[in-house]
Design a protein around this motif. Structure first.
Motif, PDB file in Angstrom:
ATOM      1  N   UNK A  48       2.907 -15.267 -42.274  1.00 37.65           N
ATOM      2  CA  UNK A  48       2.308 -14.589 -43.433  1.00 37.65           C
ATOM      3  C   UNK A  48       0.914 -15.144 -43.706  1.00 37.65           C
ATOM      4  N   UNK A  49       0.758 -16.447 -43.581  1.00 36.96           N
ATOM      5  CA  UNK A  49      -0.560 -17.056 -43.782  1.00 36.96           C
ATOM      6  C   UNK A  49      -1.557 -16.540 -42.745  1.00 36.96           C
ATOM      7  N   UNK A  50      -1.131 -16.419 -41.497  1.00 34.34           N
ATOM      8  CA  UNK A  50      -2.015 -15.898 -40.455  1.00 34.34           C
ATOM      9  C   UNK A  50      -2.357 -14.429 -40.717  1.00 34.34           C
ATOM     10  N   UNK A  51      -1.393 -13.683 -41.252  1.00 36.84           N
ATOM     11  CA  UNK A  51      -1.643 -12.279 -41.596  1.00 36.84           C
ATOM     12  C   UNK A  51      -2.676 -12.168 -42.717  1.00 36.84           C
ATOM     13  N   UNK A  52      -2.625 -13.088 -43.657  1.00 38.07           N
ATOM     14  CA  UNK A  52      -3.628 -13.095 -44.734  1.00 38.07           C
ATOM     15  C   UNK A  52      -5.017 -13.400 -44.183  1.00 38.07           C
ATOM     16  N   UNK A  53      -5.085 -14.301 -43.208  1.00 40.95           N
ATOM     17  CA  UNK A  53      -6.368 -14.579 -42.548  1.00 40.95           C
ATOM     18  C   UNK A  53      -6.891 -13.306 -41.888  1.00 40.95           C
ATOM     19  N   UNK A  54      -5.989 -12.558 -41.244  1.00 38.01           N
ATOM     20  CA  UNK A  54      -6.390 -11.302 -40.603  1.00 38.01           C
ATOM     21  C   UNK A  54      -6.909 -10.301 -41.624  1.00 38.01           C
ATOM     22  N   UNK A  55      -6.286 -10.256 -42.788  1.00 34.89           N
ATOM     23  CA  UNK A  55      -6.746  -9.324 -43.815  1.00 34.89           C
ATOM     24  C   UNK A  55      -8.114  -9.717 -44.357  1.00 34.89           C
ATOM     25  N   UNK A  56      -8.330 -11.008 -44.532  1.00 34.32           N
ATOM     26  CA  UNK A  56      -9.656 -11.459 -44.974  1.00 34.32           C
ATOM     27  C   UNK A  56     -10.711 -11.110 -43.928  1.00 34.32           C
ATOM     28  N   UNK A  57     -10.362 -11.302 -42.659  1.00 34.55           N
ATOM     29  CA  UNK A  57     -11.287 -10.957 -41.583  1.00 34.55           C
ATOM     30  C   UNK A  57     -11.603  -9.471 -41.535  1.00 34.55           C
ATOM     31  N   UNK A  58     -10.597  -8.657 -41.807  1.00 36.15           N
ATOM     32  CA  UNK A  58     -10.791  -7.206 -41.802  1.00 36.15           C
ATOM     33  C   UNK A  58     -11.756  -6.767 -42.893  1.00 36.15           C
ATOM     34  N   UNK A  59     -11.542  -7.227 -44.103  1.00 36.83           N
ATOM     35  CA  UNK A  59     -12.427  -6.828 -45.195  1.00 36.83           C
ATOM     36  C   UNK A  59     -13.820  -7.446 -45.042  1.00 36.83           C
ATOM     37  N   UNK A  60     -13.898  -8.634 -44.452  1.00 33.40           N
ATOM     38  CA  UNK A  60     -15.210  -9.216 -44.158  1.00 33.40           C
ATOM     39  C   UNK A  60     -15.936  -8.366 -43.121  1.00 33.40           C
ATOM     40  N   UNK A  61     -15.200  -7.878 -42.117  1.00 34.96           N
ATOM     41  CA  UNK A  61     -15.843  -7.044 -41.109  1.00 34.96           C
ATOM     42  C   UNK A  61     -16.299  -5.705 -41.693  1.00 34.96           C
ATOM     43  N   UNK A  62     -15.507  -5.120 -42.583  1.00 36.58           N
ATOM     44  CA  UNK A  62     -15.938  -3.864 -43.204  1.00 36.58           C
ATOM     45  C   UNK A  62     -17.277  -4.050 -43.918  1.00 36.58           C
ATOM     46  N   UNK A  63     -17.436  -5.185 -44.593  1.00 42.64           N
ATOM     47  CA  UNK A  63     -18.705  -5.496 -45.243  1.00 42.64           C
ATOM     48  C   UNK A  63     -19.802  -5.721 -44.199  1.00 42.64           C
ATOM     49  N   UNK A  64     -19.505  -6.524 -43.181  1.00 39.53           N
ATOM     50  CA  UNK A  64     -20.477  -6.832 -42.126  1.00 39.53           C
ATOM     51  C   UNK A  64     -20.933  -5.563 -41.417  1.00 39.53           C
ATOM     52  N   UNK A  65     -20.004  -4.665 -41.145  1.00 35.69           N
ATOM     53  CA  UNK A  65     -20.342  -3.422 -40.441  1.00 35.69           C
ATOM     54  C   UNK A  65     -21.316  -2.577 -41.263  1.00 35.69           C
ATOM     55  N   UNK A  66     -21.035  -2.417 -42.540  1.00 30.96           N
ATOM     56  CA  UNK A  66     -21.934  -1.652 -43.410  1.00 30.96           C
ATOM     57  C   UNK A  66     -23.296  -2.339 -43.519  1.00 30.96           C
ATOM     58  N   UNK A  67     -23.275  -3.664 -43.615  1.00 35.82           N
ATOM     59  CA  UNK A  67     -24.518  -4.434 -43.685  1.00 35.82           C
ATOM     60  C   UNK A  67     -25.321  -4.266 -42.400  1.00 35.82           C
ATOM     61  N   UNK A  68     -24.646  -4.358 -41.251  1.00 37.13           N
ATOM     62  CA  UNK A  68     -25.314  -4.191 -39.962  1.00 37.13           C
ATOM     63  C   UNK A  68     -25.902  -2.809 -39.794  1.00 37.13           C
ATOM     64  N   UNK A  69     -25.179  -1.794 -40.233  1.00 38.11           N
ATOM     65  CA  UNK A  69     -25.708  -0.425 -40.152  1.00 38.11           C
ATOM     66  C   UNK A  69     -26.928  -0.263 -41.044  1.00 38.11           C
ATOM     67  N   UNK A  70     -26.868  -0.848 -42.239  1.00 36.64           N
ATOM     68  CA  UNK A  70     -28.006  -0.747 -43.150  1.00 36.64           C
ATOM     69  C   UNK A  70     -29.217  -1.508 -42.654  1.00 36.64           C
ATOM     70  N   UNK A  71     -28.988  -2.643 -42.049  1.00 35.88           N
ATOM     71  CA  UNK A  71     -30.081  -3.480 -41.565  1.00 35.88           C
ATOM     72  C   UNK A  71     -30.743  -2.889 -40.325  1.00 35.88           C
ATOM     73  N   UNK A  72     -29.949  -2.343 -39.415  1.00 33.20           N
ATOM     74  CA  UNK A  72     -30.493  -1.843 -38.153  1.00 33.20           C
ATOM     75  C   UNK A  72     -31.014  -0.414 -38.254  1.00 33.20           C
ATOM     76  N   UNK A  73     -30.607   0.306 -39.275  1.00 30.85           N
ATOM     77  CA  UNK A  73     -31.061   1.681 -39.525  1.00 30.85           C
ATOM     78  C   UNK A  73     -30.596   2.689 -38.470  1.00 30.85           C
ATOM     79  N   UNK A  74     -29.808   2.249 -37.481  1.00 36.45           N
ATOM     80  CA  UNK A  74     -29.284   3.212 -36.509  1.00 36.45           C
ATOM     81  C   UNK A  74     -27.990   2.677 -35.906  1.00 36.45           C
TER      82      UNK A  74
END
Length: 194
Positions: A53-79
């Motif tokens: 369960x603890x490892x699953x929580x780490x995976x969930x934190x990583x998922x939501x961090x990636x969703x933020x990173x992906x949007x940030x990367x798209x905004x920064x790179x403009x394409x």
């Protein structure tokens, strides 16, 4: 996506990750849990479910961090094209690091090819999941899905990688892969408009 769907994603991911890791962990340590009676067996199962369960929580934190990173990367790179190229570079970099640094740290006991095996399997699994995601949504989802399944999972896996214990490698990666796969393949279903 409404709060009901977020809560569903959270609890279902926690359940699948916990159960998968608990089952694998139980069979990895079977002789330990079956050795000292029923009390030891029950405590062992609870322990494996808790750790997973603890490892699953780490995976969930990583998922939501990636969703933020992906949007940030798209905004920064403009394409999408530039952001996809950056993600490919990072995928190659992480693959190299996963092989090379583990070999440098622990290679005295094993051959180089043994350290190439695990990253290759992880990459193949990530590739398959990314293909499924792209097929179910659109071709543009392939690179972000591959990046998430390979790079983010590797980052989440670091505590087990530095231990260099085969049991911990398997015990840790199982709930991470199950949780990350579930989240990635469920997200587009949950945000789809009826």
């Amino acid at each position: 996506m409404n709060s009901k769907k977020v809560v569903f994603l959270f609890w279902s991911t926690l359940l699948f990750g916990s159960v998968s890791g608990g089952i694998v962990g139980f069979f990895i340590n079977l002789e330990v849990y079956l050795g000292d009676g029923i009390g030891n067996l029950i405590v062992g199962i609870i322990y494996m479910l808790g750790i997973s369960a603890a490892f699953s929580l780490v995976a969930q934190m990583g998922f939501f961090a990636y969703l933020f990173l992906h949007r940030f990367g798209l905004g920064l790179s403009k394409s999408h094209t530039l952001w996809n190229r950056i993600q490919w570079v990072l995928i190659v970099f992480v693959f190299f690091d996963l092989v090379y640094f583990r070999y440098i740290a622990f290679g005295k006991e094993h051959s180089f090819w043994g350290y190439l095996f695990i990253p290759t399997l992880l990459f193949i699994y990530a590739f398959i999941v990314a293909r499924i995601k792209a097929k179910e949504t659109n071709k543009g989802a392939f690179v972000p899905a591959l990046f998430f399944m390979f790079v983010i999972t590797t980052i989440e896996w670091v505590p087990a990688l530095v231990a260099d214990d085969d049991r911990w490698l398997v015990l840790y990666i199982t709930p991470l892969l199950v949780a990350n796969t579930w989240q990635l393949l469920m997200l587009h279903r949950l945000i789809a408009k009826p």
